[in-house]
Design a protein around this motif. Structure first.
Motif, PDB file in Angstrom:
ATOM      1  N   PRO A 111       0.824  -1.213   0.000  1.00 53.43           N
ATOM      2  CA  PRO A 111       0.000   0.000   0.000  1.00 53.43           C
ATOM      3  C   PRO A 111       0.859   1.265   0.000  1.00 53.43           C
ATOM      4  O   PRO A 111       1.974   1.262   0.508  1.00 53.43           O
ATOM      5  CB  PRO A 111      -0.810  -0.114   1.295  1.00 53.43           C
ATOM      6  N   LYS A 112       0.341   2.329  -0.620  1.00 54.96           N
ATOM      7  CA  LYS A 112       1.139   3.555  -0.724  1.00 54.96           C
ATOM      8  C   LYS A 112       0.502   4.715   0.029  1.00 54.96           C
ATOM      9  O   LYS A 112       0.633   5.870  -0.350  1.00 54.96           O
ATOM     10  CB  LYS A 112       1.322   3.925  -2.197  1.00 54.96           C
ATOM     11  N   ASN A 113      -0.238   4.398   1.089  1.00 55.13           N
ATOM     12  CA  ASN A 113      -0.825   5.502   1.852  1.00 55.13           C
ATOM     13  C   ASN A 113      -0.922   5.140   3.327  1.00 55.13           C
ATOM     14  O   ASN A 113      -0.605   4.022   3.724  1.00 55.13           O
ATOM     15  CB  ASN A 113      -2.213   5.838   1.298  1.00 55.13           C
ATOM     16  N   GLY A 114      -1.367   6.094   4.113  1.00 57.59           N
ATOM     17  CA  GLY A 114      -1.608   5.854   5.535  1.00 57.59           C
ATOM     18  C   GLY A 114      -0.375   5.470   6.308  1.00 57.59           C
ATOM     19  O   GLY A 114       0.720   5.968   6.064  1.00 57.59           O
ATOM     20  N   GLY A 115      -0.570   4.533   7.261  1.00 56.75           N
ATOM     21  CA  GLY A 115       0.490   4.140   8.167  1.00 56.75           C
ATOM     22  C   GLY A 115       1.694   3.583   7.431  1.00 56.75           C
ATOM     23  O   GLY A 115       2.835   3.869   7.793  1.00 56.75           O
ATOM     24  N   PHE A 116       1.443   2.805   6.390  1.00 56.27           N
ATOM     25  CA  PHE A 116       2.565   2.179   5.703  1.00 56.27           C
ATOM     26  C   PHE A 116       3.449   3.214   5.009  1.00 56.27           C
ATOM     27  O   PHE A 116       4.668   3.093   4.992  1.00 56.27           O
ATOM     28  CB  PHE A 116       2.069   1.148   4.697  1.00 56.27           C
ATOM     29  N   LYS A 117       2.804   4.235   4.473  1.00 55.20           N
ATOM     30  CA  LYS A 117       3.571   5.295   3.818  1.00 55.20           C
ATOM     31  C   LYS A 117       4.473   6.005   4.828  1.00 55.20           C
ATOM     32  O   LYS A 117       5.655   6.236   4.568  1.00 55.20           O
ATOM     33  CB  LYS A 117       2.612   6.296   3.172  1.00 55.20           C
ATOM     34  N   ARG A 118       3.885   6.324   5.989  1.00 52.77           N
ATOM     35  CA  ARG A 118       4.677   6.979   7.043  1.00 52.77           C
ATOM     36  C   ARG A 118       5.846   6.080   7.449  1.00 52.77           C
ATOM     37  O   ARG A 118       6.954   6.549   7.692  1.00 52.77           O
ATOM     38  CB  ARG A 118       3.797   7.259   8.275  1.00 52.77           C
ATOM     39  N   PHE A 119       5.578   4.770   7.519  1.00 52.38           N
ATOM     40  CA  PHE A 119       6.610   3.793   7.871  1.00 52.38           C
ATOM     41  C   PHE A 119       7.776   3.868   6.883  1.00 52.38           C
ATOM     42  O   PHE A 119       8.932   3.986   7.267  1.00 52.38           O
ATOM     43  CB  PHE A 119       5.985   2.389   7.888  1.00 52.38           C
ATOM     44  N   MET A 120       7.439   3.813   5.598  1.00 53.92           N
ATOM     45  CA  MET A 120       8.485   3.809   4.576  1.00 53.92           C
ATOM     46  C   MET A 120       9.238   5.139   4.527  1.00 53.92           C
ATOM     47  O   MET A 120      10.414   5.171   4.179  1.00 53.92           O
ATOM     48  CB  MET A 120       7.889   3.504   3.192  1.00 53.92           C
ATOM     49  N   GLU A 121       8.555   6.229   4.863  1.00 56.52           N
ATOM     50  CA  GLU A 121       9.216   7.540   4.841  1.00 56.52           C
ATOM     51  C   GLU A 121      10.191   7.699   6.003  1.00 56.52           C
ATOM     52  O   GLU A 121      11.207   8.369   5.880  1.00 56.52           O
ATOM     53  CB  GLU A 121       8.174   8.659   4.903  1.00 56.52           C
ATOM     54  N   THR A 122       9.855   7.077   7.129  1.00 54.32           N
ATOM     55  CA  THR A 122      10.707   7.211   8.317  1.00 54.32           C
ATOM     56  C   THR A 122      11.879   6.239   8.263  1.00 54.32           C
ATOM     57  O   THR A 122      12.926   6.469   8.858  1.00 54.32           O
ATOM     58  CB  THR A 122       9.882   6.948   9.594  1.00 54.32           C
ATOM     59  N   LEU A 123      11.702   5.142   7.530  1.00 48.31           N
ATOM     60  CA  LEU A 123      12.666   4.041   7.518  1.00 48.31           C
ATOM     61  C   LEU A 123      14.112   4.422   7.172  1.00 48.31           C
ATOM     62  O   LEU A 123      15.031   3.996   7.873  1.00 48.31           O
ATOM     63  CB  LEU A 123      12.151   2.952   6.566  1.00 48.31           C
ATOM     64  N   PRO A 124      14.362   5.225   6.107  1.00 51.01           N
ATOM     65  CA  PRO A 124      15.769   5.513   5.779  1.00 51.01           C
ATOM     66  C   PRO A 124      16.556   6.052   6.973  1.00 51.01           C
ATOM     67  O   PRO A 124      17.645   5.566   7.256  1.00 51.01           O
ATOM     68  CB  PRO A 124      15.646   6.560   4.670  1.00 51.01           C
ATOM     69  N   GLY A 125      15.992   7.015   7.683  1.00 51.14           N
ATOM     70  CA  GLY A 125      16.692   7.592   8.833  1.00 51.14           C
ATOM     71  C   GLY A 125      16.900   6.590   9.944  1.00 51.14           C
ATOM     72  O   GLY A 125      17.997   6.484  10.499  1.00 51.14           O
ATOM     73  N   THR A 126      15.858   5.818  10.267  1.00 50.58           N
ATOM     74  CA  THR A 126      15.983   4.886  11.402  1.00 50.58           C
ATOM     75  C   THR A 126      16.928   3.722  11.070  1.00 50.58           C
ATOM     76  O   THR A 126      17.649   3.266  11.951  1.00 50.58           O
ATOM     77  CB  THR A 126      14.607   4.333  11.838  1.00 50.58           C
ATOM     78  N   ILE A 127      16.958   3.262   9.816  1.00 52.38           N
ATOM     79  CA  ILE A 127      17.905   2.182   9.469  1.00 52.38           C
ATOM     80  C   ILE A 127      19.331   2.670   9.644  1.00 52.38           C
ATOM     81  O   ILE A 127      20.166   1.998  10.250  1.00 52.38           O
ATOM     82  CB  ILE A 127      17.757   1.721   8.005  1.00 52.38           C
ATOM     83  N   LEU A 128      19.619   3.862   9.100  1.00 50.27           N
ATOM     84  CA  LEU A 128      20.979   4.390   9.209  1.00 50.27           C
ATOM     85  C   LEU A 128      21.389   4.537  10.669  1.00 50.27           C
ATOM     86  O   LEU A 128      22.500   4.179  11.053  1.00 50.27           O
ATOM     87  CB  LEU A 128      21.076   5.735   8.499  1.00 50.27           C
TER      88      LEU A 128
END
Lengths: 107, 247
Positions: A37-54
Protein backbone atom coordinates in the motif's frame (compact mmCIF):
# COMPACT_ATOMS: atom_id res chain seq x y z
CA UNK A 1 44.33 -32.76 -4.83
CA UNK A 2 40.75 -33.58 -3.84
CA UNK A 3 41.18 -31.27 -0.85
CA UNK A 4 42.32 -28.44 -3.14
CA UNK A 5 39.34 -28.97 -5.43
CA UNK A 6 36.81 -29.08 -2.59
CA UNK A 7 38.38 -25.95 -1.08
CA UNK A 8 38.08 -24.17 -4.42
CA UNK A 9 34.47 -25.29 -4.70
CA UNK A 10 33.62 -24.11 -1.22
CA UNK A 11 35.15 -20.69 -2.01
CA UNK A 12 32.97 -20.44 -5.12
CA UNK A 13 29.91 -21.51 -3.12
CA UNK A 14 30.61 -19.09 -0.26
CA UNK A 15 31.06 -16.05 -2.52
CA UNK A 16 28.30 -17.16 -4.89
CA UNK A 17 25.85 -17.78 -2.06
CA UNK A 18 26.58 -14.40 -0.48
CA UNK A 19 26.21 -12.66 -3.84
CA UNK A 20 22.91 -14.38 -4.63
CA UNK A 21 21.50 -13.68 -1.15
CA UNK A 22 22.42 -10.00 -1.32
CA UNK A 23 21.11 -9.49 -4.84
CA UNK A 24 17.78 -11.21 -4.12
CA UNK A 25 17.23 -8.89 -1.16
CA UNK A 26 18.11 -5.78 -3.20
CA UNK A 27 15.84 -6.56 -6.13
CA UNK A 28 13.22 -8.32 -3.98
CA UNK A 29 12.68 -5.22 -1.86
CA UNK A 30 12.11 -3.02 -4.89
CA UNK A 31 9.73 -5.46 -6.62
CA UNK A 32 7.77 -6.23 -3.44
CA UNK A 33 7.27 -2.52 -2.74
CA UNK A 34 5.02 -2.22 -5.82
CA UNK A 35 2.54 -4.61 -4.24
CA UNK A 36 2.46 -2.76 -0.93
CA UNK A 37 0.00 0.00 0.00
CA UNK A 38 1.14 3.56 -0.72
CA UNK A 39 -0.82 5.50 1.85
CA UNK A 40 -1.61 5.85 5.54
CA UNK A 41 0.49 4.14 8.17
CA UNK A 42 2.56 2.18 5.70
CA UNK A 43 3.57 5.29 3.82
CA UNK A 44 4.68 6.98 7.04
CA UNK A 45 6.61 3.79 7.87
CA UNK A 46 8.48 3.81 4.58
CA UNK A 47 9.22 7.54 4.84
CA UNK A 48 10.71 7.21 8.32
CA UNK A 49 12.67 4.04 7.52
CA UNK A 50 15.77 5.51 5.78
CA UNK A 51 16.69 7.59 8.83
CA UNK A 52 15.98 4.89 11.40
CA UNK A 53 17.90 2.18 9.47
CA UNK A 54 20.98 4.39 9.21
CA UNK A 55 20.77 5.25 12.87
CA UNK A 56 20.30 1.60 13.88
CA UNK A 57 23.30 0.70 11.74
CA UNK A 58 25.55 3.18 13.49
CA UNK A 59 24.24 3.56 17.07
CA UNK A 60 25.81 0.39 18.59
CA UNK A 61 29.17 1.28 17.00
CA UNK A 62 29.14 4.72 18.63
CA UNK A 63 27.96 3.27 21.92
CA UNK A 64 30.69 0.62 22.07
CA UNK A 65 33.44 3.08 21.07
CA UNK A 66 33.13 4.69 24.52
CA UNK A 67 33.65 8.36 25.34
CA UNK A 68 35.97 8.98 22.37
CA UNK A 69 33.35 7.49 20.10
CA UNK A 70 30.53 9.54 21.60
CA UNK A 71 32.42 12.83 21.37
CA UNK A 72 33.66 12.01 17.86
CA UNK A 73 30.18 11.05 16.66
CA UNK A 74 28.70 14.25 18.10
CA UNK A 75 31.41 16.34 16.41
CA UNK A 76 30.88 14.44 13.14
CA UNK A 77 27.14 15.02 13.30
CA UNK A 78 27.54 18.74 14.07
CA UNK A 79 30.06 19.17 11.29
CA UNK A 80 27.83 17.34 8.80
CA UNK A 81 24.86 19.46 9.91
CA UNK A 82 26.68 22.81 9.58
CA UNK A 83 28.89 22.22 6.52
CA UNK A 84 26.96 19.50 4.62
CA UNK A 85 30.44 18.17 3.83
CA UNK A 86 30.64 14.40 4.38
CA UNK A 87 34.38 14.07 3.88
CA UNK A 88 35.19 16.88 6.30
CA UNK A 89 32.78 15.43 8.87
CA UNK A 90 34.41 12.01 8.55
CA UNK A 91 37.92 13.42 8.95
CA UNK A 92 36.84 15.35 12.07
CA UNK A 93 35.38 12.18 13.60
CA UNK A 94 38.35 9.96 12.77
CA UNK A 95 40.78 12.65 13.92
CA UNK A 96 39.15 12.86 17.35
CA UNK A 97 39.20 9.07 17.80
CA UNK A 98 42.82 8.81 16.63
CA UNK A 99 43.90 11.68 18.92
CA UNK A 100 41.99 10.20 21.85
CA UNK A 101 43.66 6.82 21.34
CA UNK A 102 47.09 8.44 20.99
CA UNK A 103 46.64 10.33 24.27
CA UNK A 104 45.29 7.40 26.24
CA UNK A 105 47.72 4.89 24.78
CA UNK A 106 45.33 2.66 22.80
CA UNK A 107 45.28 -0.29 22.52
CA UNK B 1 21.31 9.71 -18.37
CA UNK B 2 25.10 10.14 -18.69
CA UNK B 3 24.87 13.61 -17.17
CA UNK B 4 22.80 12.22 -14.30
CA UNK B 5 25.32 9.42 -13.75
CA UNK B 6 28.14 11.92 -13.69
CA UNK B 7 26.29 13.99 -11.09
CA UNK B 8 25.64 10.89 -8.99
CA UNK B 9 29.27 9.80 -9.17
CA UNK B 10 30.48 13.27 -8.14
CA UNK B 11 27.99 13.47 -5.26
CA UNK B 12 29.32 10.16 -3.93
CA UNK B 13 33.02 11.07 -4.11
CA UNK B 14 33.25 12.44 -0.54
CA UNK B 15 31.59 9.30 0.83
CA UNK B 16 33.81 7.36 -1.56
CA UNK B 17 36.89 8.55 0.31
CA UNK B 18 35.66 6.95 3.51
CA UNK B 19 34.52 3.84 1.62
CA UNK B 20 38.07 3.46 0.32
CA UNK B 21 39.38 4.01 3.86
CA UNK B 22 37.43 1.20 5.47
CA UNK B 23 37.81 -0.87 2.31
CA UNK B 24 41.56 -0.81 2.93
CA UNK B 25 40.93 -2.18 6.43
CA UNK B 26 38.91 -5.05 4.91
CA UNK B 27 41.73 -5.69 2.41
CA UNK B 28 44.25 -5.99 5.24
CA UNK B 29 42.04 -8.42 7.14
CA UNK B 30 41.44 -10.46 3.99
CA UNK B 31 45.15 -10.76 3.32
CA UNK B 32 45.69 -12.03 6.86
CA UNK B 33 42.93 -14.62 6.34
CA UNK B 34 44.57 -15.91 3.19
CA UNK B 35 42.12 -14.62 0.57
CA UNK B 36 43.81 -13.92 -2.76
CA UNK B 37 43.34 -10.50 -4.37
CA UNK B 38 41.32 -12.14 -7.15
CA UNK B 39 38.88 -13.73 -4.68
CA UNK B 40 38.57 -10.36 -2.97
CA UNK B 41 37.90 -8.60 -6.28
CA UNK B 42 35.24 -11.17 -7.26
CA UNK B 43 33.65 -10.68 -3.84
CA UNK B 44 33.68 -6.89 -4.29
CA UNK B 45 32.00 -7.06 -7.67
CA UNK B 46 29.46 -9.80 -6.92
CA UNK B 47 28.48 -9.17 -3.29
CA UNK B 48 29.31 -5.43 -3.07
CA UNK B 49 28.15 -4.93 0.52
CA UNK B 50 30.67 -3.62 3.04
CA UNK B 51 29.49 -4.89 6.40
CA UNK B 52 28.57 -8.30 4.96
CA UNK B 53 32.01 -8.66 3.41
CA UNK B 54 33.62 -7.81 6.75
CA UNK B 55 31.69 -10.64 8.40
CA UNK B 56 32.51 -13.03 5.53
CA UNK B 57 36.23 -12.34 5.92
CA UNK B 58 35.87 -12.72 9.67
CA UNK B 59 34.36 -16.20 9.16
CA UNK B 60 36.89 -17.11 6.47
CA UNK B 61 38.74 -20.18 7.80
CA UNK B 62 39.06 -23.60 6.18
CA UNK B 63 36.95 -25.64 5.95
CA UNK B 64 34.73 -22.75 4.86
CA UNK B 65 31.35 -22.73 6.68
CA UNK B 66 29.43 -22.05 3.45
CA UNK B 67 25.93 -22.33 4.91
CA UNK B 68 26.73 -20.22 7.95
CA UNK B 69 28.38 -17.55 5.80
CA UNK B 70 25.37 -17.38 3.47
CA UNK B 71 22.95 -17.14 6.40
CA UNK B 72 25.02 -14.44 8.09
CA UNK B 73 25.10 -12.41 4.88
CA UNK B 74 21.34 -12.86 4.49
CA UNK B 75 20.71 -11.47 7.99
CA UNK B 76 23.14 -8.56 7.73
CA UNK B 77 21.76 -7.57 4.36
CA UNK B 78 18.11 -7.96 5.36
CA UNK B 79 18.02 -4.16 5.40
CA UNK B 80 18.41 -4.18 1.60
CA UNK B 81 14.85 -5.46 1.45
CA UNK B 82 13.79 -2.20 3.11
CA UNK B 83 16.29 -0.11 1.16
CA UNK B 84 15.01 -1.61 -2.10
CA UNK B 85 11.41 -0.92 -1.09
CA UNK B 86 12.21 2.70 -0.22
CA UNK B 87 13.58 3.24 -3.74
CA UNK B 88 10.24 2.36 -5.30
CA UNK B 89 9.19 5.98 -6.02
CA UNK B 90 12.50 6.64 -7.78
CA UNK B 91 12.02 3.64 -10.09
CA UNK B 92 8.44 4.64 -11.05
CA UNK B 93 7.88 3.74 -14.71
CA UNK B 94 11.26 2.05 -15.26
CA UNK B 95 11.57 -1.31 -17.01
CA UNK B 96 12.36 -4.56 -15.19
CA UNK B 97 15.74 -4.73 -16.95
CA UNK B 98 16.68 -1.30 -15.61
CA UNK B 99 15.52 -2.24 -12.13
CA UNK B 100 17.42 -5.55 -12.17
CA UNK B 101 20.57 -3.90 -13.49
CA UNK B 102 20.72 -0.83 -11.27
CA UNK B 103 19.69 -2.53 -8.02
CA UNK B 104 22.87 -4.62 -7.96
CA UNK B 105 24.91 -1.45 -7.47
CA UNK B 106 22.82 -0.07 -4.61
CA UNK B 107 24.91 0.19 -1.44
CA UNK B 108 24.10 2.00 1.82
CA UNK B 109 26.11 5.05 0.81
CA UNK B 110 24.79 5.80 -2.67
CA UNK B 111 21.29 4.95 -1.45
CA UNK B 112 21.60 7.49 1.39
CA UNK B 113 23.12 10.15 -0.89
CA UNK B 114 20.39 9.53 -3.47
CA UNK B 115 17.56 9.64 -0.91
CA UNK B 116 18.90 12.93 0.46
CA UNK B 117 19.08 14.36 -3.08
CA UNK B 118 15.64 12.93 -3.88
CA UNK B 119 14.10 14.79 -0.95
CA UNK B 120 15.47 17.99 -2.45
CA UNK B 121 14.07 16.96 -5.82
CA UNK B 122 17.41 16.24 -7.48
CA UNK B 123 17.80 12.48 -7.94
CA UNK B 124 17.07 9.95 -10.68
CA UNK B 125 17.95 6.30 -11.30
CA UNK B 126 20.94 7.52 -13.33
CA UNK B 127 22.14 9.47 -10.28
CA UNK B 128 21.82 6.29 -8.21
CA UNK B 129 23.69 4.20 -10.78
CA UNK B 130 26.49 6.75 -11.18
CA UNK B 131 26.96 6.71 -7.42
CA UNK B 132 27.01 2.90 -7.44
CA UNK B 133 29.69 2.74 -10.14
CA UNK B 134 31.77 5.34 -8.29
CA UNK B 135 31.49 3.43 -5.00
CA UNK B 136 32.17 0.01 -6.51
CA UNK B 137 35.36 1.40 -8.09
CA UNK B 138 36.72 3.07 -4.95
CA UNK B 139 35.63 0.11 -2.82
CA UNK B 140 37.60 -2.26 -5.05
CA UNK B 141 40.59 0.07 -5.16
CA UNK B 142 40.56 0.52 -1.38
CA UNK B 143 40.25 -3.19 -0.59
CA UNK B 144 42.93 -4.21 -3.11
CA UNK B 145 45.29 -1.50 -1.87
CA UNK B 146 44.74 -2.70 1.70
CA UNK B 147 45.37 -6.27 0.52
CA UNK B 148 48.71 -5.23 -0.98
CA UNK B 149 49.71 -3.06 1.98
CA UNK B 150 48.42 -5.55 4.52
CA UNK B 151 51.83 -6.12 5.99
CA UNK B 152 52.80 -2.45 6.08
CA UNK B 153 50.08 -0.92 8.26
CA UNK B 154 50.48 -2.82 11.48
CA UNK B 155 47.76 -1.19 13.56
CA UNK B 156 45.00 0.35 11.46
CA UNK B 157 43.20 1.19 14.73
CA UNK B 158 45.87 3.74 15.54
CA UNK B 159 44.70 5.83 12.61
CA UNK B 160 41.05 5.26 13.56
CA UNK B 161 40.48 3.51 10.22
CA UNK B 162 37.99 1.25 12.01
CA UNK B 163 35.99 4.36 12.94
CA UNK B 164 35.70 5.52 9.31
CA UNK B 165 32.54 3.46 8.85
CA UNK B 166 30.85 4.87 11.98
CA UNK B 167 31.90 8.44 11.12
CA UNK B 168 30.57 8.40 7.59
CA UNK B 169 27.27 6.80 8.58
CA UNK B 170 26.81 9.30 11.39
CA UNK B 171 27.21 12.09 8.84
CA UNK B 172 24.82 10.34 6.44
CA UNK B 173 22.24 9.90 9.20
CA UNK B 174 22.25 13.66 9.83
CA UNK B 175 21.32 14.25 6.19
CA UNK B 176 18.15 12.17 6.74
CA UNK B 177 16.78 14.47 9.47
CA UNK B 178 13.35 15.89 8.57
CA UNK B 179 12.39 17.75 11.75
CA UNK B 180 10.90 17.33 15.18
CA UNK B 181 8.64 14.47 14.08
CA UNK B 182 11.80 12.36 13.75
CA UNK B 183 12.82 12.67 17.41
CA UNK B 184 10.66 9.83 18.80
CA UNK B 185 11.33 7.32 15.99
CA UNK B 186 15.05 8.06 16.04
CA UNK B 187 15.43 7.69 19.80
CA UNK B 188 13.47 4.43 19.61
CA UNK B 189 15.63 3.14 16.74
CA UNK B 190 18.88 3.96 18.53
CA UNK B 191 17.77 2.39 21.82
CA UNK B 192 16.44 -0.77 20.16
CA UNK B 193 19.60 -1.15 18.09
CA UNK B 194 21.94 -0.79 21.08
CA UNK B 195 19.89 -3.25 23.14
CA UNK B 196 19.51 -5.77 20.28
CA UNK B 197 23.20 -5.58 19.46
CA UNK B 198 23.96 -6.51 23.05
CA UNK B 199 21.55 -9.40 23.42
CA UNK B 200 21.09 -10.88 19.96
CA UNK B 201 23.68 -12.61 17.76
CA UNK B 202 24.68 -11.31 14.33
CA UNK B 203 23.35 -8.13 12.83
CA UNK B 204 19.67 -8.34 13.71
CA UNK B 205 19.97 -4.99 15.46
CA UNK B 206 19.94 -3.12 12.14
CA UNK B 207 16.58 -4.55 11.10
CA UNK B 208 15.10 -4.41 14.62
CA UNK B 209 16.15 -0.80 15.25
CA UNK B 210 15.16 0.39 11.79
CA UNK B 211 11.71 -1.24 11.77
CA UNK B 212 11.03 -0.48 15.44
CA UNK B 213 11.70 3.22 15.03
CA UNK B 214 9.74 3.55 11.79
CA UNK B 215 6.72 1.69 13.24
CA UNK B 216 6.12 4.56 15.67
CA UNK B 217 4.79 7.17 13.19
CA UNK B 218 3.03 4.37 11.28
CA UNK B 219 1.05 3.27 14.36
CA UNK B 220 0.36 6.91 15.21
CA UNK B 221 -1.09 7.45 11.75
CA UNK B 222 -3.25 4.32 11.99
CA UNK B 223 -4.48 5.49 15.39
CA UNK B 224 -5.28 8.98 14.09
CA UNK B 225 -7.22 7.70 11.09
CA UNK B 226 -9.26 5.39 13.37
CA UNK B 227 -10.14 8.36 15.56
CA UNK B 228 -11.11 10.38 12.49
CA UNK B 229 -13.33 7.56 11.21
CA UNK B 230 -15.04 7.41 14.57
CA UNK B 231 -15.75 11.14 14.49
CA UNK B 232 -17.12 10.92 10.97
CA UNK B 233 -19.60 8.21 11.89
CA UNK B 234 -23.24 9.25 11.35
CA UNK B 235 -25.23 10.21 14.47
CA UNK B 236 -27.10 6.94 14.44
CA UNK B 237 -23.94 4.97 14.91
CA UNK B 238 -22.82 7.25 17.69
CA UNK B 239 -26.07 6.71 19.60
CA UNK B 240 -25.08 3.12 20.11
CA UNK B 241 -23.14 2.81 23.31
CA UNK B 242 -19.47 2.81 22.38
CA UNK B 243 -18.54 0.67 25.34
CA UNK B 244 -20.50 -2.25 23.92
CA UNK B 245 -17.78 -3.28 21.50
CA UNK B 246 -14.93 -3.11 23.92
CA UNK B 247 -16.74 -5.19 26.53
Amino acid sequence: MTLAISTDLSIVLAIGGAALATYSLRLGGLLLAERLPKNGGFKRFMETLPGTILLALVAPGIFSAGIHGGVAALATALCAWKTKNLLLAMIVGMGIVAAGRLLTGYP
Amino acid sequence: MIEEMRRGALANLPVGASVAAYGSVLGMLAAQKGLTWLQLLVMNLSVFAGSAQFVMVEMWAPPLPVVEITLAVLIINMRYLLIGASLNPLFQGKSLVQKAGIMHLVADENWAVTMAAYRNGGATTGFLLGGGICLCSVWSMGTLLGHQLGALVVQPERFALDFAFVAVFTALTVSMWRGKSDIAPWVTAALLAVIAERWLPGKWYIVIGGIGGALLPALQSVFESKKKNLQQLPDKALQKPIGEKTK
